[in-house]
Scaffold this active site. Sequence first.
Site, PDB file in Angstrom:
ATOM      1  N   PRO A  28       9.982 -30.547 -62.313  1.00  0.00           N
ATOM      2  CA  PRO A  28       9.371 -29.952 -61.119  1.00  0.00           C
ATOM      3  C   PRO A  28       9.145 -31.023 -60.061  1.00  0.00           C
ATOM      4  O   PRO A  28       8.784 -32.165 -60.375  1.00  0.00           O
ATOM      5  CB  PRO A  28       8.037 -29.401 -61.636  1.00  0.00           C
ATOM      6  N   LYS A  29       9.365 -30.646 -58.794  1.00  0.00           N
ATOM      7  CA  LYS A  29       9.167 -31.577 -57.687  1.00  0.00           C
ATOM      8  C   LYS A  29       7.775 -31.386 -57.094  1.00  0.00           C
ATOM      9  O   LYS A  29       7.511 -30.383 -56.427  1.00  0.00           O
ATOM     10  CB  LYS A  29      10.227 -31.383 -56.607  1.00  0.00           C
ATOM     11  N   PHE A  30       6.908 -32.340 -57.336  1.00  0.00           N
ATOM     12  CA  PHE A  30       5.530 -32.256 -56.862  1.00  0.00           C
ATOM     13  C   PHE A  30       5.440 -32.639 -55.392  1.00  0.00           C
ATOM     14  O   PHE A  30       6.164 -33.508 -54.913  1.00  0.00           O
ATOM     15  CB  PHE A  30       4.630 -33.157 -57.712  1.00  0.00           C
ATOM     16  N   GLU A 175       7.524 -27.940 -54.971  1.00  0.00           N
ATOM     17  CA  GLU A 175       8.526 -27.828 -53.901  1.00  0.00           C
ATOM     18  C   GLU A 175       9.893 -27.352 -54.385  1.00  0.00           C
ATOM     19  O   GLU A 175      10.660 -26.797 -53.616  1.00  0.00           O
ATOM     20  CB  GLU A 175       8.729 -29.190 -53.238  1.00  0.00           C
ATOM     21  N   ARG A 289      10.616 -38.970 -46.351  1.00  0.00           N
ATOM     22  CA  ARG A 289      11.088 -38.545 -47.659  1.00  0.00           C
ATOM     23  C   ARG A 289      11.596 -39.729 -48.449  1.00  0.00           C
ATOM     24  O   ARG A 289      12.242 -40.581 -47.943  1.00  0.00           O
ATOM     25  CB  ARG A 289      12.221 -37.525 -47.524  1.00  0.00           C
TER      26      ARG A 289
END
Length: 289
Positions: A28-30, A175, A289
Site C-alpha cells: 500500500p502507498k501511504f 493513495e 514526489r
Amino acid sequence: MEPPVPLALAQAVPRLPHGRKGLWWYEPKFDGHRAALFRSAESVRLQARSGRDVTAAWMDLALAGMVLRPGTVLDGEIVVWRDGRIDFAAVQARAASGIDRSRVLAARLPASYAVWDVLAHPDHGDVRARRYTERRRLLLDLLADVEPPIQAVPATDDYETALVWYEALRAQGIEGIVCKRAASVYRSGRIWQKARHADTSEAVVVGYTGAAAQPRALAVRLADGRTVLTQRLPAALARDAAAYLTAAAPGPPAATTAGDTYTTTPVDLVVEVLEGTTRHQVVTASRVR
C-alpha cells in the site's frame, strides 16, 4: 551508513504490473512524508527524501526509534492518523512547524512510521545490494518485537490481493499501490512502480522563478508536453523544492508555453499537481514526489 543517503523512488504507471506469482510484490502507498531513519549507538536521525535532516520536526518518532538496534537504517513514510484515516494536512503542518510547535502538534496527533525497507542491518551491514525479498525478511525480523508507532507496511505477491487493497484501502487515505520486483536491489532513482488513484497527476520540474534557495514558483512540464508555471509555492513546499534546486547550478533562462520566463534547472525533481488544473496555464503544486 551515515545520512544523507539517496533514496529509491517510484515511477507512476496506469495499472498494476502483473506476471508469474512471486515476480512482483505489492505494498500500500501511504500518503505522508518520505523519510529514512538512522539508528546510531547514541541517537536517531530522520532524513527527508531531499537529504535534509528533519529530526527536529519528528522527535516523537526519533524517541520511538531508540528501541531499534544500533546500526539499523530504515526507509518508509511518516504519516498521521486521524479518525481511522491518514491526514496528509496534519503531516504538512508538522513538517512546516518549528520545534516548539511540532511538540504541541505531536501531543495532539502523534506520528507513525510506516516502514517498507531496510538499508542497513545491525548484523549484516549495508544490505542494499540484496534482493527485495531478502531485505523484506530482514525487515520483518528487525521489527518483530517493535510496537507502534514504528511498523512494517503490509506486502503481498498475490496480484488479486493487491487489486483488493487498491480499491478497499482508499477510504483510509491509501493513495494506491507500490510495485517492486522480487529480485530488485535497492538503489537511487525510479526503480519501483506505483499505481495511484487519479485525484492528482505528476509533472517534471524544469525550472523555477525567484532564487533557487527561495523559489516563488516552479516551471513544470505536463503530460501533454506543455511547460507552465505553478501557482506561488507555500513555504513548506518552497523549502522542500529548494533542497533540490540549490544542489545544482542554475541553467540558462527559458520560457514557458505561454511565454513566461524562468530559470532552468538540471535536477531530477517531480511534483504532484492537483487533478483538473492541467487544463489551464497555471497549475497548483501540492508536494515534491
